[in-house]
Scaffold this active site. Structure first.
Site, PDB file in Angstrom:
ATOM      1  CE  LYS A   1      -4.625   6.830  50.042  1.00 11.86           C
ATOM      2  NZ  LYS A   1      -3.965   7.211  51.289  1.00 11.86           N
TER       3      LYS A   1
ATOM      4  CD  GLU B   1       2.754   8.152  64.982  1.00 12.98           C
ATOM      5  OE1 GLU B   1       3.892   7.828  64.596  1.00 12.98           O
ATOM      6  OE2 GLU B   1       1.728   7.987  64.276  1.00 12.98           O
TER       7      GLU B   1
ATOM      8  NE  ARG C   1       5.642   2.702  65.859  1.00 14.34           N
ATOM      9  CZ  ARG C   1       5.660   2.676  64.524  1.00 14.34           C
ATOM     10  NH1 ARG C   1       5.981   3.750  63.859  1.00 14.34           N
ATOM     11  NH2 ARG C   1       5.356   1.571  63.886  1.00 14.34           N
TER      12      ARG C   1
HETATM   13  C1  LIG Z   1       2.588   4.696  63.330  1.00 12.28           C
HETATM   14  C2  LIG Z   1       1.350   4.995  62.524  1.00 12.28           C
HETATM   15  N1  LIG Z   1       0.856   6.247  62.506  1.00 12.28           N
HETATM   16  C3  LIG Z   1      -0.274   6.526  61.808  1.00 12.28           C
HETATM   17  C4  LIG Z   1      -0.899   5.547  61.107  1.00 12.28           C
HETATM   18  C5  LIG Z   1      -2.222   5.835  60.387  1.00 12.28           C
HETATM   19  N2  LIG Z   1      -2.066   5.640  58.942  1.00 12.28           N
HETATM   20  C6  LIG Z   1      -2.521   4.535  58.315  1.00 12.28           C
HETATM   21  S1  LIG Z   1      -2.197   4.537  56.693  1.00 12.28           S
HETATM   22  C7  LIG Z   1      -1.512   6.050  56.779  1.00 12.28           C
HETATM   23  C8  LIG Z   1      -0.974   6.693  55.542  1.00 12.28           C
HETATM   24  C9  LIG Z   1       0.090   5.845  54.927  1.00 12.28           C
HETATM   25  O1  LIG Z   1       0.571   6.481  53.785  1.00 12.28           O
HETATM   26  P1  LIG Z   1       1.560   5.716  52.828  1.00 12.28           P
HETATM   27  O2  LIG Z   1       2.527   4.927  53.600  1.00 12.28           O
HETATM   28  O3  LIG Z   1       2.115   6.689  51.856  1.00 12.28           O
HETATM   29  O4  LIG Z   1       0.629   4.660  52.095  1.00 12.28           O
HETATM   30  P2  LIG Z   1      -0.600   4.945  51.106  1.00 12.28           P
HETATM   31  O5  LIG Z   1      -1.834   4.898  51.926  1.00 12.28           O
HETATM   32  O6  LIG Z   1      -0.387   6.259  50.477  1.00 12.28           O
HETATM   33  O7  LIG Z   1      -0.536   3.836  50.146  1.00 12.28           O
HETATM   34  C10 LIG Z   1      -1.517   6.546  58.081  1.00 12.28           C
HETATM   35  C11 LIG Z   1      -0.998   7.855  58.502  1.00 12.28           C
HETATM   36  C12 LIG Z   1      -0.354   4.250  61.152  1.00 12.28           C
HETATM   37  N3  LIG Z   1      -0.924   3.230  60.536  1.00 12.28           N
HETATM   38  N4  LIG Z   1       0.775   4.008  61.860  1.00 12.28           N
END
Ligand SMILES: Cc1ncc(C[n+]2csc(CCOP(=O)(O)OP(=O)(O)O)c2C)c(N)n1
Length: 657
Positions: A282, A369, A397
């Site tokens: 990342k 959630e 959710r």
């Molecule tokens: C249901 C939900 N909860 C929280 C979020 C906030 N959120 C956006 S990106 C993220 C992290 C995602 O991590 P990952 O899927 O591993 O992708 P990366 O950013 O590491 O590429 C979070 C928690 C969201 N988008 N949707």
């Protein structure tokens, strides 16, 4: 813009390049993203991490026909650049500009407007089932992060992949990060595997996969058996997915374009769903983001040394989130029963300090959630005071858990609902415009909203001593400047009690404001006063239960304008209307004069039933019709309407006489 990228206006242009030239293109895309986001802000670190993956995917598949489904979608910047949208990056996340997420209205290369995690595998599965019925041969690829694949929705979809016996490739992009480090047992499992892998191991795995890939006449199972045999270690990640009957390949290096291309080509021909597990970094290529991934997950404008570059950063800015975080720490020092729960949003919900000060009382349950709400219900049952911190849009959710495990049990769980209301640049996927709607119908649930800094503290104090479920909503915004503080706002919160913050003798209109709309309401009142129009302003504080005082205004012959940063449908204003209707019936039963309770003396200003585009919150207020100007206009319209009604009735009286 650099030479190679200049010539890329569609995936076809990329396909014309030799494989050997693709890393240089990826480097150019990476610096394009970096330069562009440094000026506009946006989701940076995740997008930087998937540049090679995106280039390789577009090289192999034809996503004008094949389908690419992004999970969350915050990492799709390279995809947007390759699919002909690079010239629009200067206006990413701005009004009329590019969305920061995939958006089918923007491009045929995007399938779903997304922004919430965990959807890609289920929607890919659905598309695969549909394609199968249509006998169409398009390939389907879902790209999901290691934090999103552990979301319940992802697992429910993985559990059902057996429904489809055709190609469906899941690319698991494992960077061991959500916004913070990925949480939970699976994260530990993945990270253990990761730590055991050398770069050499990844290369060997890639070669093994390619060597043993199923060719005609050979089954996937046979191939996987051979791959496993020839790899030194026993591929523990495969066990988990293979127990779900999903062929697993990997882990491989997600930055090695040439290998990825070979792997995608091989996997594209499987007639079975499969997972390719790739490791990426990342923030890759930008040292400040590699070193501080959470800060560069979603960023404002910044300088190339990583320092923030907000033009007005000299101003002290305290957000509702900051105030909440500080206040919770203070209260938690005094009351050991307070614990905090978040779903992968520790920093976003203001819990960083709490997590450092009280590590044993802080639970980040990952992107889960629904589980967060039920865990809180269990904690409350055990006699503690759980504070659940989730953004309004993601709390959607958890509706069933809010109903069954919290409301029905009448448990004292406190919900701190951040990003309630219009959210600015993230746009429609992230607006928090439904929470009052889905919460106010639940018995035993109190809904409160602070208007400013002092009220944020008072609301939290109230919630933590109320002994019942209290939901506090507040926006993604700085707290209003002190000039908007009013003495009445310093009164402690009492269940269902509003406070009058402005009273003018002889006023015929009252603005009833919910939560952070007080600032706009007071601005409107000032402007009206400059024009010689007197209005009162009430700060409602509670949407459930509603203060009966608000209705008594109608009996005093006043008109009411209700202002809220929430959908008009099912919001606070409609709750007041429901109450007014009920009271009218009640008064009619008791043969009292109910004439003045008529709904036409109430005007609701809230967000209409359409999706408000991204932009600043101030602009979104105007679009939605809830800005100070809109309120001012509505008051004048109401006064004019009341005036013309009065004139008509006087004329009638004159005629009759
Ligand atoms: C249901 C939900 N909860 C929280 C979020 C906030 N959120 C956006 S990106 C993220 C992290 C995602 O991590 P990952 O899927 O591993 O992708 P990366 O950013 O590491 O590429 C979070 C928690 C969201 N988008 N949707």
């Amino acid at each position: 813009m650099t030479k190679m990228l200049e010539a890329i206006n569609s995936p076809q242009d990329l396909k014309n390049l030799p494989v050997g030239g693709l890393q240089s293109l990826a480097d150019e895309i990476r610096s394009f993203i970096l330069n562009s986001v440094s000026r506009t802000g946006g989701h940076l670190a995740s997008s930087l991490g998937v540049v090679e993956l995106t280039v390789a995917l577009h090289y192999v598949f034809d996503f004008s026909r094949d389908k690419l489904l992004w999970d969350v979608g915050h990492q799709c910047y390279a995809h947007k650049i390759i699919t002909g949208r690079k010239d629009k990056f200067a206006r990413i996340r701005k009004p009329k500009g590019l969305s920061g997420f995939p958006d089918p209205a923007e491009s045929e290369f995007d399938q779903f407007t997304v922004g919430h995690a965990g959807t890609s595998i289920a929607t890919a599965l659905g598309m695969a089932l549909g394609q199968k019925k249509n006998s169409s041969k398009e390939k389907i690829v879902a790209l999901v992060g290691d934090a999103s694949i552990v979301n319940g929705l992802s697992f429910e979809a993985l559990n059902n992949l057996g429904l489809v016996d055709r190609q469906l490739l899941i690319v698991l992009n494992d960077n061991s990060m959500a916004i913070d480090a990925t949480q939970g047992a699976l994260a530990k499992y993945f990270s253990k595997i990761r730590l055991s892998q050398t770069y050499e191991d990844l290369r060997r795995t890639t070669n093994n996969i390619l060597e043993h890939m199923p060719v005609i006449g050979k089954s996937v199972e046979e191939a996987i058996g051979k791959i496993k045999k020839s790899i030194r270690m026993a591929l523990p990640a495969s066990q988990m997915f293979e127990s779900l009957n999903i062929p697993y390949f990997g882990p491989v290096d997600g930055h090695d374009i040439a290998s990825l291309i070979k792997l995608f080509k091989a996997l594209a021909d499987l007639n079975h769903p499969a997972i390719l597990h790739v490791y990426t970094k990342k923030g890759k290529g930008f040292v400040p983001a590699e070193e501080d991934k959470p800060r560069f997950h979603s960023t404002g404008p910044f300088k190339m040394n990583g320092d923030s570059d907000e033009s007005d950063s000299a101003l002290p800015k305290r957000s509702f989130t900051d105030v909440f975080g500080e206040c919770l720490v203070e209260l938690a020092k005094k009351d050991k029963r307070i614990v905090a729960i978040t779903s992968a949003m520790r920093d976003g919900t203001g819990l960083s300090e709490f997590s450092k000060k009280f590590p044993g009382r802080f639970f980040d349950v990952g992107i889960a959630e629904s589980a967060a709400v039920d865990i809180a219900a269990g904690i409350a049952k055990a006699g503690l005071k759980p504070v659940v911190c989730i953004y309004s849009t993601f709390l959607q959710r958890s509706f069933d858990q809010l109903f069954q495990e919290v409301s029905l049990q009448n448990l004292p769980v406190v919900f701190c609902i951040d990003r309630a209301g219009l959210v600015g640049a993230d746009g429609p996927t992230h607006h928090g415009l439904m929470d009052i709607g889905y919460l106010r119908m639940l018995p035993n649930v109190v809904l409160a909203a602070p208007a400013n800094e002092i009220e944020m503290k008072l609301a939290l104090e109230y919630a933590l001593t109320a002994g019942r479920c209290v939901c506090i909503r507040y926006p993604r915004d700085i707290v209003p400047p002190a000039e908007f503080d009013r003495p009445a706002c310093s009164k402690p919160f009492r269940t269902g009690r509003s406070v009058t913050v402005r009273k003018s003798k002889g006023s015929s209109v009252v603005i009833v404001s919910y939560g952070s709309m007080l600032c706009e309401s007071l601005k409107a009142a000032e402007k009206l006063s400059d024009e010689g129009i007197k209005v009162d302003v009430i700060n409602a504080r509670f949407a459930a239960p509603i203060d009966g005082q608000i209705l008594s205004l109608l009996q005093q012959d006043k008109s009411i304008i209700i202002v809220e940063d929430h959908s008009v449908a099912c919001g606070f204003g409609s709750a007041v209307l429901e109450l007014a209707a009920a009271k009218t019936a009640d008064f009619a039963d008791k043969k009292k004069n109910a004439a003045n309770l008529s709904a036409n003396r109430i005007r609701l200003l809230g967000v209409p039933a359409r999706f408000i585009e991204r932009g600043s919150r101030a602009k979104q207020f105007m679009q939605a019709g809830i800005s100070a100007d809109n309120i001012q206009k509505a008051v004048k319209q109401m006064i004019n309407a009341a005036g013309s009604k009065k004139r008509k009735s006087t004329r009638k009286k004159v005629v009759t006489r």
